[in-house]
Design a protein around this motif. Structure first.
Motif, PDB file in Angstrom:
ATOM      1  N   GLU A 309      53.280 -20.848  96.201  1.00  0.00           N
ATOM      2  CA  GLU A 309      53.890 -19.926  97.162  1.00  0.00           C
ATOM      3  C   GLU A 309      52.924 -19.682  98.320  1.00  0.00           C
ATOM      4  OE1 GLU A 309      54.702 -16.443  94.989  1.00  0.00           O
ATOM      5  OE2 GLU A 309      56.439 -17.281  93.894  1.00  0.00           O
ATOM      6  N   SER A 310      53.476 -19.555  99.545  1.00  0.00           N
ATOM      7  CA  SER A 310      52.660 -19.242 100.749  1.00  0.00           C
ATOM      8  C   SER A 310      53.413 -18.206 101.598  1.00  0.00           C
ATOM      9  CB  SER A 310      52.402 -20.518 101.565  1.00  0.00           C
ATOM     10  OG  SER A 310      53.615 -21.098 102.012  1.00  0.00           O
ATOM     11  N   TYR A 311      52.640 -17.280 102.181  1.00  0.00           N
ATOM     12  CA  TYR A 311      53.208 -16.196 103.006  1.00  0.00           C
ATOM     13  C   TYR A 311      52.500 -16.184 104.379  1.00  0.00           C
ATOM     14  CZ  TYR A 311      54.755 -14.587  98.429  1.00  0.00           C
ATOM     15  OH  TYR A 311      55.303 -14.524  97.189  1.00  0.00           O
ATOM     16  N   SER A 312      53.291 -15.900 105.418  1.00  0.00           N
ATOM     17  CA  SER A 312      52.700 -15.755 106.790  1.00  0.00           C
ATOM     18  C   SER A 312      53.540 -14.741 107.576  1.00  0.00           C
ATOM     19  CB  SER A 312      52.676 -17.111 107.515  1.00  0.00           C
ATOM     20  OG  SER A 312      54.001 -17.594 107.715  1.00  0.00           O
ATOM     21  N   SER A 313      52.861 -13.980 108.487  1.00  0.00           N
ATOM     22  CA  SER A 313      53.581 -12.967 109.294  1.00  0.00           C
ATOM     23  C   SER A 313      52.848 -12.784 110.633  1.00  0.00           C
ATOM     24  CB  SER A 313      53.654 -11.628 108.546  1.00  0.00           C
ATOM     25  OG  SER A 313      52.360 -11.137 108.306  1.00  0.00           O
ATOM     26  N   GLU A 314      53.582 -12.328 111.625  1.00  0.00           N
ATOM     27  CA  GLU A 314      53.025 -12.058 112.960  1.00  0.00           C
ATOM     28  C   GLU A 314      53.493 -10.667 113.411  1.00  0.00           C
ATOM     29  OE1 GLU A 314      54.243 -15.045 115.615  1.00  0.00           O
ATOM     30  OE2 GLU A 314      53.112 -16.663 114.650  1.00  0.00           O
ATOM     31  N   GLY A 331      44.056  -3.392  98.900  1.00  0.00           N
ATOM     32  CA  GLY A 331      43.349  -4.659  99.036  1.00  0.00           C
ATOM     33  C   GLY A 331      44.168  -5.767  99.612  1.00  0.00           C
ATOM     34  N   TYR A 332      45.465  -5.568  99.714  1.00  0.00           N
ATOM     35  CA  TYR A 332      46.313  -6.640 100.239  1.00  0.00           C
ATOM     36  C   TYR A 332      46.295  -6.538 101.768  1.00  0.00           C
ATOM     37  CZ  TYR A 332      50.157  -9.941 100.393  1.00  0.00           C
ATOM     38  OH  TYR A 332      50.929 -11.040 100.614  1.00  0.00           O
ATOM     39  N   PRO A 333      46.101  -7.645 102.434  1.00  0.00           N
ATOM     40  CA  PRO A 333      45.985  -7.568 103.915  1.00  0.00           C
ATOM     41  C   PRO A 333      47.283  -7.112 104.545  1.00  0.00           C
ATOM     42  CG  PRO A 333      46.134  -9.852 103.173  1.00  0.00           C
ATOM     43  CD  PRO A 333      45.996  -9.031 101.958  1.00  0.00           C
ATOM     44  N   THR A 334      47.146  -6.321 105.548  1.00  0.00           N
ATOM     45  CA  THR A 334      48.318  -5.855 106.293  1.00  0.00           C
ATOM     46  C   THR A 334      48.234  -6.400 107.716  1.00  0.00           C
ATOM     47  OG1 THR A 334      47.138  -3.856 106.937  1.00  0.00           O
ATOM     48  CG2 THR A 334      48.490  -3.742 104.953  1.00  0.00           C
ATOM     49  N   THR A 335      49.285  -6.337 108.371  1.00  0.00           N
ATOM     50  CA  THR A 335      49.350  -6.873 109.742  1.00  0.00           C
ATOM     51  C   THR A 335      49.461  -5.723 110.732  1.00  0.00           C
ATOM     52  OG1 THR A 335      51.742  -7.081 109.630  1.00  0.00           O
ATOM     53  CG2 THR A 335      50.434  -8.979 108.930  1.00  0.00           C
ATOM     54  N   GLU A 342      48.288 -14.682 106.657  1.00  0.00           N
ATOM     55  CA  GLU A 342      48.843 -15.739 105.795  1.00  0.00           C
ATOM     56  C   GLU A 342      48.287 -15.569 104.369  1.00  0.00           C
ATOM     57  OE1 GLU A 342      47.898 -19.514 107.349  1.00  0.00           O
ATOM     58  OE2 GLU A 342      49.199 -19.318 109.124  1.00  0.00           O
ATOM     59  N   SER A 343      49.087 -15.965 103.372  1.00  0.00           N
ATOM     60  CA  SER A 343      48.640 -15.916 101.964  1.00  0.00           C
ATOM     61  C   SER A 343      49.324 -17.042 101.160  1.00  0.00           C
ATOM     62  CB  SER A 343      48.972 -14.560 101.330  1.00  0.00           C
ATOM     63  OG  SER A 343      50.376 -14.372 101.299  1.00  0.00           O
TER      64      SER A 343
END
Length: 525
Positions: A309-314, A331-335, A342-343
């Motif tokens: 699985e891969s995640y990405s956001s802008e 701990g989870y990155p936020t935008t 991306e994850s």
């Protein structure tokens, strides 16, 4: 006729007068023994020999057979208990065949033959017919049991329920009881008992083993093995185990004997084998799990699942600290509105299979717990010292046999312990004689008298022959005197030399006539 026997009578009187007292006694004894032996021989030959054609009979069979023999005019003898019948040995086989053909030996059971005497009965009721049918079935079962090996006689009683037109809550079952008399010394095994139960079950309708009772003549109950009992729980099991033990020891002894007979004569080797067997029955189940590849201890991959699985956001909200807002994961990155995130995640699942082994183990009927072998051999007479080397070889061979027999005993024996179970004895068998027991015949006295009579006859004949020789020698001594006295009368016919030649020829060829001639001349003188 008198003239013909006169010379013989004269000879007998002459021999008797000149015989000594010892010779007369021997001659009389010989004649007496001859007539005694002749009388005993005539009595034995004229006496009818009987042999038992029927044994272990019940009173009804004895009465039927004796009635038949009386009707046929066949002589017979009854034993003291009336259970055995003897007939002349020459006709015993034919009598057996005739009696069997007549069906006289029934051991108290008639079977379906009971209808032969009642088939023409007029006005037989159903109750009477049912009684005859029950007796017939019981008789047939009894005859089947009596035909088995080791069975002397039996008695069977059965109860068959009558058919009813009404429906009942419980169905009535047939029942049977039997008392079996076995021959003396015979012990039935469990197979024979189970066979008898099967015969009864298949001969009666609506019956099971619970309704069958069988016992022997001692009142001991004989149970079927299917009922959880049987002879296997008592002496029969012991007898069977003893037989297996005996067969095992005999087989080991026979193999050793055959091997040693290639080295020594059979009479020079004695083998003794003693064993201890374990007859405990064991059933076990093994569930074994093993990896397919024992090197890396892994099995076979039967299924592989990989998830990536891969995640990405802008862009995003600018307020707050990443990972601390409401609804955020620590701990989870936020935008934020000015950055990109991306994850990725990778999940892998592998299913391995292994070897699963299921073993159901049933142990052997017996297990050798201990074995001892003793061997005695006689060394060669010409080379006694050679037995030392041969004894060591025999010791090693027997140790190998014992070790192989104890391989599954459940115990690891050392070489020293194995050697203690083997013993080889080198010993001379001289002076050891086997005792032979001879059979004693009923006519031993007859043969003894015959041998004595034959010996006496031979002695008497020898004495008579010796006496005759003495008479011939005496006649030869009197011959010259007789010739000299009779010469003047013979000269008128022939010369002296011719007469002498003829007399000598007569003395050689016919000594008896020559002696009679001399006696005649002496009597005339």
């Amino acid at each position: 006729m008198k003239e013909r026997f006169a010379p013989f009578r004269a000879k007998v009187i002459h021999y008797w007068k000149q015989a000594s007292r010892t010779q007369k006694t021997a001659l009389i004894s010989t004649i007496v023994l001859f007539f005694v032996v002749l009388a005993v021989t005539v009595i034995n030959l004229s006496k009818t020999e009987y042999s038992y054609a029927f044994t272990d009979l019940n009173p009804s069979d004895t009465a039927a057979i004796t009635t038949y023999l009386q009707g046929q005019g066949i002589p017979y003898q009854l034993s003291g208990d009336g259970r055995s019948i003897g007939v002349p040995s020459t006709s015993a086989t034919q009598v057996k065949i005739d009696v069997e053909y007549q069906g006289l030996v029934t051991n108290g059971s008639i079977g379906y033959g009971i209808f032969k005497d009642n088939i023409s009965s007029f006005g037989m009721t159903d109750n009477e017919f049912n009684v005859l049918k029950t007796d017939a079935v019981a008789g047939e079962i009894q005859q089947l049991i009596n035909s088995m090996e080791g069975v002397s006689k039996s008695k069977v009683v059965i109860v068959v329920p009558t058919e009813n037109v009404f429906i009942r809550d419980t169905e009535e079952l047939s029942s049977a009881s039997a008392v079996i008399t076995f021959k003396r010394g015979y012990r039935p095994d469990q197979k024979l008992i189970d066979t008898i139960y099967n015969l009864v079950i298949h001969s009666l309708p609506k019956i099971n083993q619970d309704n069958i009772t069988i016992s022997d003549q001692q009142g001991e109950l004989l149970s079927s093995s299917k009922m959880g009992g049987g002879l296997g729980n008592s002496s029969s099991l012991v007898a069977e185990q003893f037989l297996i033990k005996k067969q095992f020891e005999t087989e080991i002894q026979r193999n050793i004997q055959l091997m040693l007979n290639k080295i020594f004569p059979p009479e020079k080797v004695v083998v003794s084998v003693i064993s201890t067997l374990n007859f405990d029955k064991k059933n076990s189940v093994e569930q074994i799990v093993k990896p397919v590849n024992e090197t890396n201890n892994k099995g076979i991959e039967i299924s592989v699942e990989k998830i990536q699985e891969s995640y990405s956001s802008e862009g995003g909200s600018t307020s707050g600290v990443p990972g601390t807002g409401e609804g955020d994961v620590p701990g989870y990155p936020t935008t934020d509105s000015g950055g990109r995130s991306e994850s990725e995640s990778l999940t892998e699942r592998i299913n391995y299979d292994v070897n699963r082994i299921s073993n159901e183990i049933v142990s052997a009927p017996f297990q050798v717990k201990d074995l001892t072998v003793n061997v005695a051999v006689e060394p060669p007479a010409n080379d006694p010292a050679s037995i030392i080397e041969t004894k060591s070889a025999i010791q090693q061979i027997l140790s190998n046999i014992v070790a192989a027999s104890l391989a599954d005993s459940g115990k690891n024996y050392t070489e020293e312990e194995i050697n203690k179970k083997v013993f080889v004895l080198a010993h001379s068998f001289d002076g050891v004689q086997e005792e032979k027991v001879g059979s004693i015949f009923s006519s031993a006295l007859f043969y003894g008298l015959g041998a004595i009579a034959l010996a006496v006859i031979l002695v008497g004949a020898f004495m008579v022959f010796r006496r005759r020789k003495a008479d011939e020698l005496e006649a030869e001594e009197l011959l010259p005197q007789a010739l000299s006295e009779s010469t003047p009368d013979l000269d008128t016919v022939k010369s002296e030399s011719q007469v002498r030649t003829q007399l000598e020829s007569l003395a050689r060829k016919k000594p008896e006539e020559f002696v009679n001639l001399l006696r005649t001349w002496l009597v005339d003188d």
